[in-house]
Design an enzyme around this catalytic site. Structure first.
Site, PDB file in Angstrom:
ATOM      1  N   TYR A 156       0.839  -1.205   0.000  1.00 22.62           N
ATOM      2  CA  TYR A 156       0.000   0.000   0.000  1.00 22.62           C
ATOM      3  C   TYR A 156       0.868   1.247   0.000  1.00 22.62           C
ATOM      4  O   TYR A 156       0.682   2.161  -0.803  1.00 22.62           O
ATOM      5  CB  TYR A 156      -0.914  -0.034   1.222  1.00 22.62           C
ATOM      6  CG  TYR A 156      -1.882   1.117   1.313  1.00 22.62           C
ATOM      7  CD1 TYR A 156      -2.962   1.205   0.442  1.00 22.62           C
ATOM      8  CD2 TYR A 156      -1.714   2.111   2.273  1.00 22.62           C
ATOM      9  CE1 TYR A 156      -3.863   2.268   0.526  1.00 22.62           C
ATOM     10  CE2 TYR A 156      -2.611   3.168   2.369  1.00 22.62           C
ATOM     11  CZ  TYR A 156      -3.678   3.241   1.495  1.00 22.62           C
ATOM     12  OH  TYR A 156      -4.559   4.293   1.590  1.00 22.62           O
ATOM     13  N   LYS A 160       1.273   4.090  -2.928  1.00 23.59           N
ATOM     14  CA  LYS A 160       0.903   5.488  -2.684  1.00 23.59           C
ATOM     15  C   LYS A 160       2.110   6.413  -2.849  1.00 23.59           C
ATOM     16  O   LYS A 160       1.974   7.546  -3.305  1.00 23.59           O
ATOM     17  CB  LYS A 160       0.294   5.637  -1.289  1.00 23.59           C
ATOM     18  CG  LYS A 160      -1.063   4.926  -1.134  1.00 23.59           C
ATOM     19  CD  LYS A 160      -2.130   5.536  -2.021  1.00 23.59           C
ATOM     20  CE  LYS A 160      -3.527   4.997  -1.686  1.00 23.59           C
ATOM     21  NZ  LYS A 160      -4.574   5.625  -2.523  1.00 23.59           N
TER      22      LYS A 160
HETATM   23  N1  LIG Z   1      -9.611   5.871   5.033  1.00 22.29           N
HETATM   24  C1  LIG Z   1      -8.386   6.236   5.275  1.00 22.29           C
HETATM   25  O1  LIG Z   1      -7.948   6.308   6.413  1.00 22.29           O
HETATM   26  C2  LIG Z   1      -7.470   6.599   4.141  1.00 22.29           C
HETATM   27  C3  LIG Z   1      -6.217   7.092   4.457  1.00 22.29           C
HETATM   28  C4  LIG Z   1      -5.357   7.449   3.433  1.00 22.29           C
HETATM   29  C5  LIG Z   1      -5.738   7.306   2.118  1.00 22.29           C
HETATM   30  N2  LIG Z   1      -6.960   6.811   1.815  1.00 22.29           N
HETATM   31  C6  LIG Z   1      -7.299   6.683   0.412  1.00 22.29           C
HETATM   32  O2  LIG Z   1      -8.513   7.331   0.132  1.00 22.29           O
HETATM   33  C7  LIG Z   1      -9.133   6.730  -1.002  1.00 22.29           C
HETATM   34  C8  LIG Z   1     -10.585   6.446  -0.686  1.00 22.29           C
HETATM   35  O3  LIG Z   1     -10.647   5.452   0.306  1.00 22.29           O
HETATM   36  P1  LIG Z   1     -11.765   5.379   1.434  1.00 22.29           P
HETATM   37  O4  LIG Z   1     -11.108   5.580   2.724  1.00 22.29           O
HETATM   38  O5  LIG Z   1     -12.919   6.215   1.068  1.00 22.29           O
HETATM   39  O6  LIG Z   1     -12.105   3.808   1.384  1.00 22.29           O
HETATM   40  P2  LIG Z   1     -13.273   2.961   0.738  1.00 22.29           P
HETATM   41  O7  LIG Z   1     -14.563   3.379   1.337  1.00 22.29           O
HETATM   42  O8  LIG Z   1     -12.867   1.553   0.880  1.00 22.29           O
HETATM   43  O9  LIG Z   1     -13.263   3.421  -0.777  1.00 22.29           O
HETATM   44  C9  LIG Z   1     -12.422   2.875  -1.737  1.00 22.29           C
HETATM   45  C10 LIG Z   1     -13.137   2.982  -3.043  1.00 22.29           C
HETATM   46  O10 LIG Z   1     -12.291   2.541  -4.120  1.00 22.29           O
HETATM   47  C11 LIG Z   1     -13.049   1.700  -4.953  1.00 22.29           C
HETATM   48  N3  LIG Z   1     -12.193   0.774  -5.720  1.00 22.29           N
HETATM   49  C12 LIG Z   1     -11.373  -0.203  -5.281  1.00 22.29           C
HETATM   50  N4  LIG Z   1     -10.800  -0.841  -6.312  1.00 22.29           N
HETATM   51  C13 LIG Z   1     -11.256  -0.241  -7.431  1.00 22.29           C
HETATM   52  C14 LIG Z   1     -11.027  -0.422  -8.808  1.00 22.29           C
HETATM   53  N5  LIG Z   1     -10.202  -1.374  -9.270  1.00 22.29           N
HETATM   54  N6  LIG Z   1     -11.658   0.395  -9.686  1.00 22.29           N
HETATM   55  C15 LIG Z   1     -12.485   1.374  -9.251  1.00 22.29           C
HETATM   56  N7  LIG Z   1     -12.747   1.594  -7.968  1.00 22.29           N
HETATM   57  C16 LIG Z   1     -12.141   0.796  -7.063  1.00 22.29           C
HETATM   58  C17 LIG Z   1     -13.970   0.954  -4.020  1.00 22.29           C
HETATM   59  O11 LIG Z   1     -15.058   0.417  -4.719  1.00 22.29           O
HETATM   60  P3  LIG Z   1     -15.300  -1.189  -4.705  1.00 22.29           P
HETATM   61  O12 LIG Z   1     -15.404  -1.604  -3.287  1.00 22.29           O
HETATM   62  O13 LIG Z   1     -16.566  -1.333  -5.459  1.00 22.29           O
HETATM   63  O14 LIG Z   1     -14.124  -1.783  -5.389  1.00 22.29           O
HETATM   64  C18 LIG Z   1     -14.377   2.095  -3.088  1.00 22.29           C
HETATM   65  O15 LIG Z   1     -15.442   2.831  -3.645  1.00 22.29           O
HETATM   66  C19 LIG Z   1      -8.304   5.483  -1.321  1.00 22.29           C
HETATM   67  O16 LIG Z   1      -7.425   5.760  -2.393  1.00 22.29           O
HETATM   68  C20 LIG Z   1      -7.528   5.263  -0.049  1.00 22.29           C
HETATM   69  O17 LIG Z   1      -6.328   4.565  -0.289  1.00 22.29           O
HETATM   70  C21 LIG Z   1      -7.846   6.451   2.807  1.00 22.29           C
END
Ligand SMILES: NC(=O)c1ccc[n+]([C@@H]2O[C@H](COP(=O)([O-])OP(=O)(O)OC[C@H]3O[C@@H](n4cnc5c(N)ncnc54)[C@H](OP(=O)(O)O)[C@@H]3O)[C@@H](O)[C@H]2O)c1
Lengths: 248, 83
Positions: A156, A160
């Site tokens: 991961y 990133k």
């Molecule tokens: N939450 C945190 O603490 C955190 C921290 C740092 C960075 N981020 C980043 O923020 C972003 C959003 O994450 P989130 O926290 O909102 O988590 P999340 O609710 O799990 O959202 C991730 C989204 O990405 C989609 N996704 C995964 N694989 C995909 C693919 N191959 N094609 C298109 N869509 C895909 C998922 O849809 P499906 O389930 O349908 O695949 C889901 O809608 C991510 O890039 C994550 O790495 C999150």
């Protein structure tokens, strides 16, 4: 921003979490928003309904960022229904924690393909239109894990950090054409992605975070919307932490 | 479309995209040295040619292209237009 034209945004992985909140924030600033989803059309439709209830314009679009054909098809649909994409938010993300010594190659590939290659594929598809318009905004959702290592998150964090490298090189490639490319690095945010984290791990993050609390998707979304806006034209290649001070 | 017609169309698009007068866009003109085009200018010009003529020009095939004449040839070969 091109005069008199409605600005069109595409957000990937927007059926829930940070992506969904970003769609709503962008729609509130007057953008026509394509809500990209992979496996959850209902979630995407909910986001669309919320954006419309706010008076915004939104559609749901199926897009798997790992699949070039799907990416091309999604952009085609957005172009046909809303217009060419001027704002791209590469938000789709995937993580599966595990120690590197036992980490499966398939997991590694899935992580890098979603977080890094996926952003590249979407960006490459979006750029010709932005170049032609001499205007564009690309915001890549990276992570605090791009800036500091995390045991159990080698794949991961590598993906990133790669996304940050992509952001900076692109900023130099297209910065002379009115296009900006920036990254945001969220810390620990309450979403489905962080649900599997153990109580101990949560406690550890909390102790490391000067804010003393976790972030909300809306707090990340408002920074993304700001970077996507017309007034952020001089912010390019920046890596903006939204982490309550975690990496300070 | 015959070759002279194609050439004049390509030159017009190149002139527009590189923001140079059409008179400078001759078959012998070199993109970098004579038309002051950098690599991104060239890619943008190729994108415009692809759009206009409905062809696809892969990156590998762009590499050897240094002059306007070579660009015309490349588009011609994609469209099956002979000299
Ligand atoms: N939450 C945190 O603490 C955190 C921290 C740092 C960075 N981020 C980043 O923020 C972003 C959003 O994450 P989130 O926290 O909102 O988590 P999340 O609710 O799990 O959202 C991730 C989204 O990405 C989609 N996704 C995964 N694989 C995909 C693919 N191959 N094609 C298109 N869509 C895909 C998922 O849809 P499906 O389930 O349908 O695949 C889901 O809608 C991510 O890039 C994550 O790495 C999150």
């Amino acid at each position: 921003m091109p005069e008199g034209e409605r600005t069109v945004a595409l957000v990937t992985g927007a059926s829930r979490g940070i992506g969904s909140a970003t769609c709503l924030a962008l729609a509130r600033t007057g953008l026509a928003v394509a809500v990209g989803y992979r496996s959850d059309p209902e979630g995407a439709e909910e986001t669309v309904a919320k954006a419309r209830a706010d008076g915004g314009t939104a559609i749901a679009v199926s897009i798997d960022v790992r699949d070039e054909v799907s990416v091309d098809g999604a952009f085609g649909r957005v172009e046909a229904e809303l217009g060419r994409v001027r704002v791209l938010v590469n938000n789709a993300g995937y993580t599966r924690d595990g120690l590197a010594v036992k980490y499966a190659t398939e997991q590694w590939d899935a992580t890098v393909e979603t977080n890094l290659t996926g952003a590249f594929l979407c960006t490459r598809r979006a750029l010709p239109g932005m170049l032609k318009a001499r205007w564009g905004r690309i915001v890549n959702v990276a992570s605090a894990a791009a800036l500091r290592g995390n045991a159990g998150q080698a794949a991961y964090s590598a993906s990133k950090a790669g996304l940050v490298g992509l952001t900076k090189s692109l900023a130099r490639e297209v910065g002379g054409r009115g296009i900006t490319v920036n990254a945001v690095c969220p810390g620990f945010v309450h979403t489905r992605m962080t649900e599997p984290q153990s109580e101990e791990s949560r406690q550890r993050y909390l102790e490391m975070t000067p804010a003393g609390r976790f972030g909300t998707p809306e707090e990340v979304a408002s920074v993304i919307a700001c970077l996507a806006g017309p007034e952020a034209g001089y912010v390019n290649g920046a890596v903006v932490s939204v982490d309550g001070g975690l990496t300070a | 479309m015959d070759m002279p017609e194609l050439e004049s169309k390509v030159c017009k698009i190149l002139a527009e995209n590189l923001s140079v007068p059409e008179s400078q866009v001759t078959p012998k003109a070199r993109f970098q040295e004579d038309l002051d085009a950098d690599s991104l200018d060239l890619v943008e010009a190729v994108l415009a040619l692809e759009e206009e003529f409905g062809v696809t020009i892969p990156e590998e095939e762009m590499e050897g292209v240094q002059t306007v004449g070579q660009a015309v040839q490349l588009v011609a070969s994609k469209m099956g237009v002979g000299a």
